[in-house]
Design a protein around this motif. Structure first.
Motif, PDB file in Angstrom:
ATOM      1  N   CYS A 466       0.833  -1.215   0.000  1.00  0.00           N
ATOM      2  CA  CYS A 466       0.000   0.000   0.000  1.00  0.00           C
ATOM      3  C   CYS A 466       0.861   1.256   0.000  1.00  0.00           C
ATOM      4  N   LEU A 503      -4.756  -6.434  -2.734  1.00  0.00           N
ATOM      5  CA  LEU A 503      -4.565  -5.856  -1.401  1.00  0.00           C
ATOM      6  C   LEU A 503      -3.112  -5.938  -0.954  1.00  0.00           C
ATOM      7  N   GLY A 508      -3.461  -5.061   4.242  1.00  0.00           N
ATOM      8  CA  GLY A 508      -4.769  -5.443   3.686  1.00  0.00           C
ATOM      9  C   GLY A 508      -5.458  -4.281   2.992  1.00  0.00           C
ATOM     10  N   LYS A 509      -4.765  -3.129   3.003  1.00  0.00           N
ATOM     11  CA  LYS A 509      -5.360  -1.976   2.283  1.00  0.00           C
ATOM     12  C   LYS A 509      -5.111  -2.147   0.783  1.00  0.00           C
ATOM     13  N   PRO A 510      -5.762  -1.341  -0.046  1.00  0.00           N
ATOM     14  CA  PRO A 510      -5.513  -1.446  -1.495  1.00  0.00           C
ATOM     15  C   PRO A 510      -4.019  -1.277  -1.783  1.00  0.00           C
TER      16      PRO A 510
END
Ligand code: 87F
Length: 521
Positions: A466, A503, A508-510
């Motif tokens: 990310c 992700l 786990g974020k974009p």
């Protein structure tokens, strides 16, 4: 067999040992190659895949590249090393001269005032700065620092020399030593308290010029590693945590050591952005700030070459940088006329030197051919040329490649062409084998679990990220261990496709991009 000694004492020895002794004795330690290696201490004790660190320090010492010194973290660079450094230096210096970059030399010492100016940027580095505090018995009024890098020494004069747009671009480089009093596990070439490098410091009127040079220099660094040292690298951009403190962005060439599963920052090319302290009058007569770059590679390059190409017989030197590319060894046999063979060796040396190759003959008469084979294999000489009586008759020579031990007989008439061809093949084969091993170490990880498994398997991890600073700090915290923490090595310019919705492996974020991660030197 029984021997009656004058003292009446008799000794009994078995025939086998006696003949071995005779063989050994008569042919000057002519026992089997491994016996030669054992008794002459030529052979390496440690195995690369069993005890890498000890193998490495053995091979750099027995290969006569390094001598340990009585100050920890400092090493003697022997001629076998300096020849390689000079070959790369000649190439790099010629390339930067084509870019109209001029060499200069600034003092080794930094005044505290100078150092203070860049206080924020070198905050984290301060513990590594070595200071001179005394001359003879008397304390220096003001302690002076020894350059760990030269921004604080050079930029005050950039400010003095750059007045108007006609003083730009200003592009200087210096070849010198720097001192960084590192405390963690010093390693010859890779991490030493003093090392040789080049540091380029350039100033431009526009960001476009600066951006262009950052990548031009990075390409020269790629060629040093891939074309000269036969080491595959990844070109990429450093994360905010790993970039030069106070800089705009940092690009690098990243190498990898499969045996230890560690990445190595091979060289860096930074864009420092605009320097507030150095302004000039631009074409329109306005006050403008310069755009600055800085870039460097060091003797660390040579350590990576040893780690990547070396084997249990010793160094394996790419022909492009080997101080001796081929060693000619006479194989005198019993009644064979040694001088005829020695003359033939010298003729071959002359023929190949004439053709521009770095070739020498080992005509020492106090060592057996086997001993010489082990010696020059340990020193990593790319090609061995053997000349015995049989070869003379057949007007040929025996050629043995160091990289794959393949032996071929070459007619003397085709020697120059065949040797050139063999050097090219050896250089390419070393690169292909290193790349195959590096690629086999690359592991894609899309989740934290996949990441930690890959890390424990000494992999070079490619993961979707990310690109958030905190997340990298968190990765470092969660992987901290006595062998170091994992961090981002670089985000490759050559980005694989990043499907929508991918992700970040850690948050786990974009994910924003693919990034290489791992432990590093
Ligand atoms: C150690 C002590 C003090 C690295 C240091 O990379 C200062 C420093 O500024 C320091 N270690 N650095 C960063 C060096 C940046 C830059 N210098 C010119 C380069 C390329 C060449």
């Amino acid at each position: 067999m029984r021997f009656q000694l004058s003292s009446g004492l008799s000794i009994v020895v078995c025939l086998g040992c006696f003949s071995a002794f005779l063989l050994k004795y008569l042919s000057g330690s002519g026992g089997k190659k491994e016996d030669v290696e054992k008794e002459t201490g030529l052979g390496l004790i440690k195995k690369k895949n069993e005890n890498f660190e000890e193998w490495y320090s053995e091979v750099v010492v027995h290969g006569e590249m390094i001598e340990y010194y009585d100050i920890s973290g400092c090493y003697i660079l022997r001629p076998w090393t300096m020849a390689i450094w000079e070959t790369m230096q000649a190439f790099f210096d010629a390339e930067i001269k084509k870019m109209k970059i001029k060499n200069c030399y600034f003092p080794l010492f930094v005044s505290p005032a100078g150092l203070k100016k860049e206080k924020d940027d070198i905050e984290g580095f301060a513990p590594e700065v070595a200071w001179v505090t005394k001359s003879g018995k008397s304390e220096l009024e003001v302690p002076i620092a020894i350059r760990p890098t030269s921004e604080t020494v050079m930029y005050p004069y950039y400010s003095k020399w750059i007045r108007g747009h006609r003083d730009l671009p200003l592009k200087l480089n210096q070849w010198c030593n720097v001192v960084r009093w590192e405390f963690s596990n010093p390693t010859p070439f890779i991490k030493s308290r003093e090392f040789l490098w080049q540091e380029g410091h350039t100033a431009f009127a526009t960001k476009e010029e600066a951006d262009k040079e950052v990548l031009e220099i990075l390409e020269v660094y790629r060629r040093i590693y891939e074309e000269y040292l036969a080491i595959p690298i990844v070109k990429g951009k450093k994360s905010e945590s790993e970039k030069l403190a106070g800089g705009l962005y940092t690009t690098s060439v990243e190498a990898f050591v499969p045996n230890t599963g560690r990445g190595v920052q091979g060289a860096t090319s930074h864009c420092l952005g605009q320097n507030l302290d150095i302004t000039y009058e631009n074409e329109k007569g306005e006050k403008a700030m310069i755009w600055q770059n800085s870039w460097s590679y060091s003797t660390r390059t040579i350590g990576v070459m040893v780690m990547v190409h070396g084997d249990d017989k010793g160094l394996v030197l790419p022909p492009k940088v080997a101080s001796i590319q081929a060693i000619v060894i006479p194989v005198p046999f019993k009644d064979a006329n040694t001088h005829v063979i020695f003359d033939a060796c010298l003729k071959i040396v002359a023929q190949l030197s004439e053709a521009g190759f770095r070739v020498e003959a080992d005509l020492r008469d106090n060592y057996s051919p086997d001993w010489k084979y082990s010696h020059w294999e340990l020193k990593g000489v790319p090609l061995r040329i053997e000349i015995g009586a049989k070869d003379l008759e057949k007007k040929q020579v025996g050629c043995v490649r160091r990289d794959n031990c393949v032996k071929v007989d070459i007619p003397v008439v085709d020697l120059v062409k065949e040797v050139k061809d063999m050097f090219d093949k050896i250089q390419q084969n070393l690169f292909d084998v290193a790349k195959q091993k590096r690629d086999a170490s690359i592991q894609v990880a899309r989740t934290w679990d996949e990441f930690t498994v890959a890390l424990s398997n000494k992999k070079l991890i490619l993961a979707p990220w990310c690109d958030e600073h905190e997340v990298e700090e968190n990765v470092k915290a969660r992987t901290k261990s006595e062998i170091g923490a994992a961090k981002s090595l670089c985000s490759p310019f050559d980005q694989p496709e990043l499907p929508e919705g991918t992700l970040c492996f850690a948050s786990g974020k974009p994910a924003k991009k693919w990034t290489y991660w791992g432990r590093s030197y």
